[in-house]
Design a protein around this motif. Structure first.
Motif, PDB file in Angstrom:
ATOM      1  N   PHE A 207       0.811  -1.207   0.000  1.00 39.46           N
ATOM      2  CA  PHE A 207       0.000   0.000   0.000  1.00 39.46           C
ATOM      3  C   PHE A 207       0.856   1.275   0.000  1.00 39.46           C
ATOM      4  CE2 PHE A 207      -3.177  -2.644   2.690  1.00 39.46           C
ATOM      5  CZ  PHE A 207      -3.620  -3.291   1.546  1.00 39.46           C
ATOM      6  N   GLY A 208       2.119   1.127   0.391  1.00 36.32           N
ATOM      7  CA  GLY A 208       2.986   2.292   0.500  1.00 36.32           C
ATOM      8  C   GLY A 208       2.841   2.962   1.843  1.00 36.32           C
ATOM      9  N   VAL A 209       3.798   3.814   2.181  1.00 34.87           N
ATOM     10  CA  VAL A 209       3.758   4.478   3.489  1.00 34.87           C
ATOM     11  C   VAL A 209       3.077   5.837   3.409  1.00 34.87           C
ATOM     12  CG1 VAL A 209       5.788   3.272   4.355  1.00 34.87           C
ATOM     13  CG2 VAL A 209       6.080   5.416   3.102  1.00 34.87           C
ATOM     14  N   GLN A 210       2.910   6.384   2.202  1.00 33.66           N
ATOM     15  CA  GLN A 210       2.210   7.645   2.045  1.00 33.66           C
ATOM     16  C   GLN A 210       0.716   7.386   1.895  1.00 33.66           C
ATOM     17  OE1 GLN A 210       4.616   9.320  -1.336  1.00 33.66           O
ATOM     18  NE2 GLN A 210       4.585  11.135  -0.048  1.00 33.66           N
ATOM     19  N   LYS A 211      -0.085   8.235   2.511  1.00 35.06           N
ATOM     20  CA  LYS A 211      -1.540   8.084   2.453  1.00 35.06           C
ATOM     21  C   LYS A 211      -2.050   8.254   1.029  1.00 35.06           C
ATOM     22  CE  LYS A 211      -5.754  10.205   4.354  1.00 35.06           C
ATOM     23  NZ  LYS A 211      -6.249  11.245   5.284  1.00 35.06           N
ATOM     24  N   GLY A 212      -2.761   7.233   0.546  1.00 32.11           N
ATOM     25  CA  GLY A 212      -3.366   7.301  -0.770  1.00 32.11           C
ATOM     26  C   GLY A 212      -4.861   7.515  -0.656  1.00 32.11           C
ATOM     27  N   LYS A 213      -5.609   6.846  -1.501  1.00 36.35           N
ATOM     28  CA  LYS A 213      -7.063   7.000  -1.501  1.00 36.35           C
ATOM     29  C   LYS A 213      -7.736   5.636  -1.589  1.00 36.35           C
ATOM     30  CE  LYS A 213      -6.943  11.570  -3.672  1.00 36.35           C
ATOM     31  NZ  LYS A 213      -7.377  12.395  -4.830  1.00 36.35           N
ATOM     32  N   VAL A 214      -8.933   5.566  -0.998  1.00 39.02           N
ATOM     33  CA  VAL A 214      -9.772   4.368  -1.080  1.00 39.02           C
ATOM     34  C   VAL A 214     -11.112   4.791  -1.667  1.00 39.02           C
ATOM     35  CG1 VAL A 214     -10.955   2.553   0.197  1.00 39.02           C
ATOM     36  CG2 VAL A 214      -8.644   3.264   0.884  1.00 39.02           C
ATOM     37  N   VAL A 215     -11.564   4.078  -2.691  1.00 33.37           N
ATOM     38  CA  VAL A 215     -12.833   4.388  -3.331  1.00 33.37           C
ATOM     39  C   VAL A 215     -13.766   3.198  -3.182  1.00 33.37           C
ATOM     40  CG1 VAL A 215     -13.984   4.976  -5.493  1.00 33.37           C
ATOM     41  CG2 VAL A 215     -11.746   5.953  -4.977  1.00 33.37           C
ATOM     42  N   LEU A 216     -14.956   3.457  -2.666  1.00 39.18           N
ATOM     43  CA  LEU A 216     -15.995   2.441  -2.536  1.00 39.18           C
ATOM     44  C   LEU A 216     -17.045   2.722  -3.602  1.00 39.18           C
ATOM     45  CD1 LEU A 216     -17.518   0.131  -1.113  1.00 39.18           C
ATOM     46  CD2 LEU A 216     -18.415   1.834   0.483  1.00 39.18           C
ATOM     47  N   GLY A 217     -17.091   1.867  -4.623  1.00 42.82           N
ATOM     48  CA  GLY A 217     -18.007   2.134  -5.730  1.00 42.82           C
ATOM     49  C   GLY A 217     -17.696   3.482  -6.340  1.00 42.82           C
ATOM     50  N   PRO A 218     -18.655   4.431  -6.318  1.00 41.55           N
ATOM     51  CA  PRO A 218     -18.406   5.743  -6.929  1.00 41.55           C
ATOM     52  C   PRO A 218     -17.951   6.824  -5.957  1.00 41.55           C
ATOM     53  CG  PRO A 218     -20.739   5.483  -6.524  1.00 41.55           C
ATOM     54  CD  PRO A 218     -20.076   4.221  -6.033  1.00 41.55           C
TER      55      PRO A 218
ATOM     56  N   ARG B  90      -6.308  10.326   9.847  1.00 44.75           N
ATOM     57  CA  ARG B  90      -4.882  10.563  10.062  1.00 44.75           C
ATOM     58  C   ARG B  90      -4.262   9.353  10.771  1.00 44.75           C
ATOM     59  NH1 ARG B  90      -1.854  15.249  10.442  1.00 44.75           N
ATOM     60  NH2 ARG B  90      -3.777  16.508  10.335  1.00 44.75           N
ATOM     61  N   GLY B  91      -3.174   8.850  10.246  1.00 43.29           N
ATOM     62  CA  GLY B  91      -2.521   7.689  10.819  1.00 43.29           C
ATOM     63  C   GLY B  91      -3.167   6.377  10.436  1.00 43.29           C
ATOM     64  N   GLY B  92      -4.172   6.417   9.542  1.00 42.34           N
ATOM     65  CA  GLY B  92      -4.888   5.206   9.180  1.00 42.34           C
ATOM     66  C   GLY B  92      -4.335   4.469   7.977  1.00 42.34           C
ATOM     67  N   TRP B  93      -3.148   4.869   7.508  1.00 44.11           N
ATOM     68  CA  TRP B  93      -2.578   4.248   6.299  1.00 44.11           C
ATOM     69  C   TRP B  93      -1.152   3.784   6.577  1.00 44.11           C
ATOM     70  CZ3 TRP B  93      -4.924   4.550   1.185  1.00 44.11           C
ATOM     71  CH2 TRP B  93      -4.133   3.988   0.167  1.00 44.11           C
ATOM     72  N   THR B  94      -0.909   2.478   6.425  1.00 48.51           N
ATOM     73  CA  THR B  94       0.452   1.938   6.480  1.00 48.51           C
ATOM     74  C   THR B  94       0.643   1.042   5.262  1.00 48.51           C
ATOM     75  OG1 THR B  94      -0.008  -0.131   7.677  1.00 48.51           O
ATOM     76  CG2 THR B  94       0.245   1.875   9.010  1.00 48.51           C
ATOM     77  N   ASP B  95       1.819   0.491   5.116  1.00 46.99           N
ATOM     78  CA  ASP B  95       2.101  -0.353   3.956  1.00 46.99           C
ATOM     79  C   ASP B  95       1.296  -1.642   3.967  1.00 46.99           C
ATOM     80  OD1 ASP B  95       3.681  -0.843   1.530  1.00 46.99           O
ATOM     81  OD2 ASP B  95       4.557  -2.492   2.671  1.00 46.99           O
TER      82      ASP B  95
ATOM     83  N   THR C   5      -1.753  -2.029   6.228  1.00 50.31           N
ATOM     84  CA  THR C   5      -3.095  -1.860   6.784  1.00 50.31           C
ATOM     85  C   THR C   5      -3.647  -0.478   6.457  1.00 50.31           C
ATOM     86  OG1 THR C   5      -2.526  -3.304   8.646  1.00 50.31           O
ATOM     87  CG2 THR C   5      -4.508  -1.959   8.864  1.00 50.31           C
ATOM     88  N   ILE C   6      -4.912  -0.440   6.060  1.00 52.29           N
ATOM     89  CA  ILE C   6      -5.601   0.822   5.817  1.00 52.29           C
ATOM     90  C   ILE C   6      -6.905   0.815   6.594  1.00 52.29           C
ATOM     91  CG2 ILE C   6      -6.644   2.360   4.110  1.00 52.29           C
ATOM     92  CD1 ILE C   6      -4.896   0.957   1.984  1.00 52.29           C
ATOM     93  N   SER C   7      -7.121   1.858   7.390  1.00 51.45           N
ATOM     94  CA  SER C   7      -8.400   2.041   8.063  1.00 51.45           C
ATOM     95  C   SER C   7      -9.213   3.061   7.275  1.00 51.45           C
ATOM     96  CB  SER C   7      -8.192   2.550   9.494  1.00 51.45           C
ATOM     97  OG  SER C   7      -7.483   1.591  10.261  1.00 51.45           O
ATOM     98  N   SER C   8     -10.454   2.721   6.965  1.00 54.94           N
ATOM     99  CA  SER C   8     -11.295   3.621   6.183  1.00 54.94           C
ATOM    100  C   SER C   8     -12.715   3.561   6.706  1.00 54.94           C
ATOM    101  CB  SER C   8     -11.263   3.244   4.700  1.00 54.94           C
ATOM    102  OG  SER C   8     -11.802   1.951   4.488  1.00 54.94           O
ATOM    103  N   ALA C   9     -13.529   4.514   6.300  1.00 53.48           N
ATOM    104  CA  ALA C   9     -14.922   4.546   6.746  1.00 53.48           C
ATOM    105  C   ALA C   9     -15.805   5.044   5.619  1.00 53.48           C
ATOM    106  CB  ALA C   9     -15.077   5.438   7.976  1.00 53.48           C
TER     107      ALA C   9
END
Length: 294
Positions: free
Chosen positions: A136-147, A154-159, A161-165
């Motif tokens: 996933f990389g160490v820099q925060k990217g993006k997560v898209v759910l459908g459209p 903040r702090g929810g992205w690691t190589d 694990t990603i926490s999203s809502a």
């Protein structure tokens, strides 16, 4: 003759000014559209920060994305779910991946998800989805759910694990989850096809299914959402149909499990009887039967 010469010079001069002004105004309009695009999608300073997003390499005419933009009232959001260049990716997927939505030769390279997994696999507004895997990389990217974009705190992205809502309403159906690592446009997106199902609220059998006006009633179930919804009773008043909104005193959903609870006050000004009781959130509805006592 001298007078005609002066008039001709004046005409040529005015024509030149008009042409230059027209070019300047056209450039200003194009620049405004690009500024809007960059502001909407955070693409300033990337390869998409260019007029060729909508035009050919030499300028006008429009490419397929630019043509769709013009045909839809210059509204980028209105064409996000179109595949303007016909390469199998929506315009939003391309923009998020850093590829040109109007160029079929520039497309995201979506590899199979491999060992990437999403937990839970169903939910509603406010559900927290944890993505595990690698790359996933160490820099925060993006997560898209459908459209729509999911929220990554903040702090929810690691190589790994990603926490999203899920924070925006979607119709109750199954969607792809797409992870866009950084740098956008060079790191390929990770696609989890049909990996998350948005659910309507679900009601458990009522422990207390009757009450007098003003009585507080507890309702349990799943997927009520973390945003407070509404409760309605479709009853009768003096024998005439009347829909009453009930006062909600408590609303809660566990963002991980979806387990939910709410409390409402039995509405007044309805004739005694058994009526449909409907729980409503921004995704959908669920109904049961409730009896209003005298």
């Amino acid at each position: 003759m001298k007078k005609m010469g002066k008039n001709r010079q004046l005409f040529v001069g005015c024509l030149t000014i008009a042409v230059v002004a027209g070019v300047a105004l056209s450039a200003l309009a194009f620049g405004g559209y690009l500024n809007t695009f960059n502001s909407q999608y955070g693409t300033a300073g990337t390869k998409l920060d260019s007029c060729i997003v909508c035009h050919g390499a030499g300028g006008p005419p429009n490419n397929p994305f630019g043509a769709a933009y013009a045909a839809n009232g210059h509204d980028f959001a209105a064409i996000e779910q179109l595949d303007s260049d016909g390469d199998g990716f929506t315009n939003l997927e391309e923009i998020t991946a850093g590829t040109f939505p109007g160029d079929a030769n520039d497309s995201p390279n979506a590899p199979p998800p491999g060992d990437v997994a999403a937990v839970p696999t169903e939910g509603t507004i406010g559900t927290e989805v944890v993505l595990t895997g690698s790359g996933f990389g160490v820099q925060k990217g993006k997560v898209v759910l459908g459209p729509v974009f999911a929220k990554v705190p903040r702090g929810g992205w690691t190589d790994t694990t990603i926490s999203s809502a899920m924070t925006r309403p979607l119709p109750a159906e199954t969607y792809d989850l797409i992870i866009y690592p950084r740098p956008f446009g060079s790191a390929p997106p990770i696609v989890l096809p049909s990996s998350f199902t948005v659910k309507n609220p679900e009601l458990a059998p009522l422990q207390v299914d009757n009450g007098s006006p003003g009585t507080e009633i507890t309702v349990t179930g799943r997927f009520f959402s973390t945003k407070k919804g509404r409760i309605y009773v479709d009853g009768l008043y003096k024998g005439q149909p009347k829909k009453k909104r009930s006062r909600v005193t408590y609303w809660f959903m566990n963002p991980t499990t979806g387990e939910s609870e709410l409390r409402f006050l039995v509405p007044s000004r309805l004739d005694p009887g058994a009526y449909p009781l409907t729980v409503v959130n921004k995704v959908g509805t669920a109904a049961t039967t409730f009896t209003i006592n005298p």
